[in-house]
Design a protein around this motif. Structure first.
Motif, mmCIF file in Angstrom:
data_model
loop_
_atom_site.group_PDB
_atom_site.id
_atom_site.type_symbol
_atom_site.label_atom_id
_atom_site.label_comp_id
_atom_site.label_asym_id
_atom_site.label_seq_id
_atom_site.Cartn_x
_atom_site.Cartn_y
_atom_site.Cartn_z
ATOM 1 N N PRO A 114 1.443 -31.799 24.194
ATOM 2 C CA PRO A 114 1.700 -30.614 23.382
ATOM 3 C C PRO A 114 2.003 -30.947 21.926
ATOM 4 N N MET A 144 8.865 -29.636 17.617
ATOM 5 C CA MET A 144 8.542 -29.856 19.030
ATOM 6 C C MET A 144 8.928 -31.258 19.469
ATOM 7 N N SER A 203 -0.044 -21.674 19.226
ATOM 8 C CA SER A 203 -1.255 -20.941 19.566
ATOM 9 C C SER A 203 -1.591 -19.912 18.490
ATOM 10 N N PRO A 205 -1.967 -24.601 27.445
ATOM 11 C CA PRO A 205 -1.977 -25.625 26.387
ATOM 12 C C PRO A 205 -3.344 -26.268 26.182
ATOM 13 N N SER A 218 -0.269 -29.881 18.685
ATOM 14 C CA SER A 218 0.315 -29.240 17.508
ATOM 15 C C SER A 218 -0.068 -29.991 16.239
ATOM 16 N N THR A 254 5.426 -22.985 21.647
ATOM 17 C CA THR A 254 4.035 -22.983 22.119
ATOM 18 C C THR A 254 3.277 -21.732 21.672
#
Lengths: 315, 102
Positions: free
Chosen positions: A248, A292, B36, A86, A252, B32
């Motif tokens: 995270p 998320m 990415s 990450p 994002s 995730t």
């Protein structure tokens, strides 16, 4: 040649969208990244014959830049452990935001470089015509139409607005992502840098917007430089109070912002591949940020305004 | 190629819808890797960086343009490597067996 360039950009845009589509399903995910990768290689290669690119030094600098950064990024991406992924995403994302801001920087430097000459040639013509001194003619021109002597005047209002917006978002995404990387990597543990961080943030944001507006009207390089510096400072300040578990989601969000900045700069330099890929990432990233946050059972507003009212004394 | 006015707004709008649409049914496990992957896609900024460095005419423009190219290339290459490694884990059973034999 321009036709081939534009056609390849179109193909790259299609490959990016197909690639993202593939990456949203486990079965096709690995094909997806390869499609996007092919699009990237094609777009990069064809840019070497882009009509705007000229000069031996510039070509050398492009090749050196891509080679050095490419090797370093490849090496660091290969070497990093799975649990450290990450923060690497944050780091690479920040670089993209910085690149978008730097593109805006070059365009503004170009705009400011062309200004004085333009104004002087107009003043020369006016002084010959009206028989007044050069300085008086220049002063008169500045007084009657300051619009010609500004970033907006040189770039056009629409290009200037999107270049400035892209620079603002890009600088914030750049320094914010670097802070996110430092925090996740355990290099930074503080949750505030100055007393009353949130209040300072509002002030810094206000100043950044003010200098962004001034950049539109200015012909001074100092104003542009202060605008970029404030953007960088705001990015740091906005990311510092955010807790590690929320990172995270914030990465994002910065990812979506970088996409948006790339899209805006794509408009500023007339590059459709950047407009499409940037906007697609901006929209997909925004949705992904919401998904998320939802998966973590954390409303996005809680993540963003974490630490409100509890900043005092936090270390 | 200049893209002006409403045409640009249409492109922005349609691209935004495409972005929402293509990832609207993404499972949580791919959040995730997809972040990415989209990080890699905005590495397209490298072509813009190449163009502005390519038409730079003063040293200042070359310096800032060079920074742009370096940062953008790092974004694109690093983004690809990291995404590819994350997605290694989504290999199908057959592929894993094949690699084990080799």
């Amino acid at each position: 040649m321009n036709f081939i360039v534009q056609l390849t950009y179109l193909l790259a845009a299609v490959l990016f969208i197909l690639g993202l589509k593939g990456m949203s399903s486990p079965k096709t995910a690995r094909k997806g990244i390869i499609w996007a990768g092919v699009g990237m290689v094609l777009a990069t290669l064809v840019t070497f014959v882009h009509p705007a690119v000229h000069g031996l030094t510039n070509y050398l600098l492009i090749i050196i830049g891509i080679a050095v950064a490419g090797v370093l990024a490849w090496w660091s991406g290969r070497r990093v452990g799975m649990t450290e992924m990450p923060q690497m995403v944050a780091l690479y994302n920040g670089m993209g935001g910085g690149a978008a801001a730097a593109i805006a920087g070059v365009e503004m430097l170009r705009a400011l470089r062309t200004l004085p000459g333009d104004l002087q040639s107009q003043a020369q013509a006016l002084s010959n015509e009206a028989g007044i001194s050069l300085a008086a003619a220049e002063a008169a021109l500045r007084a009657e139409g300051a619009a010609t002597a500004s970033v907006a005047g040189a770039l056009g209002a629409d290009v200037a607005i999107l270049a400035i917006l892209g620079a603002l978002i890009g600088t914030v995404a750049f320094s914010g992502s670097l802070v996110a990387w430092a925090k996740l990597d355990g290099r930074m543990k503080r949750n505030s840098l100055v007393p009353a961080q949130q209040v300072v943030n509002i002030v810094v944001f206000g100043l950044t917007v003010l200098f962004g507006v001034m950049t539109f009207f200015t012909d001074s390089i100092a104003v542009v430089a202060i605008f970029f510096a404030l953007g960088l400072l705001f990015g740091v300040f906005v990311a510092v109070p955010i807790g590690g578990a929320d990172m995270p989601v914030i990465i994002s969000l910065f990812n979506a912002l970088t996409g948006l900045a790339v899209g805006f700069e794509g408009y500023a330099i007339g590059n459709p591949a950047m407009i499409i890929a940037g906007t697609v990432v901006g929209a997909a990233g925004t949705l992904l940020t919401q998904l998320m946050a939802k998966a973590m059972n954390r409303p996005l507003t809680n993540v963003l305004f974490a630490g409100w009212g509890s900043t005092e004394g936090a270390t | 190629m200049a893209i002006e006015g409403f045409v640009a707004i249409y492109i922005f709008m349609l691209a935004a819808f495409a972005g929402f649409e293509v990832i609207s049914r993404v499972p949580v496990i791919l959040h995730t890797p997809l972040m990415s992957g989209s990080n890699f896609v905005h590495g397209i900024v490298v072509v813009g960086a190449m163009v502005v460095l390519g038409h730079a005419e003063t040293t200042a423009e070359q310096v800032v343009g060079f920074i742009a190219v370096v940062l953008a290339a790092g974004n694109a290459v690093g983004g690809y490597v990291v995404t590819e490694r994350m997605l290694e884990m989504f290999k199908s059973k057959d592929e894993q067996k094949k690699e084990a034999k080799e």
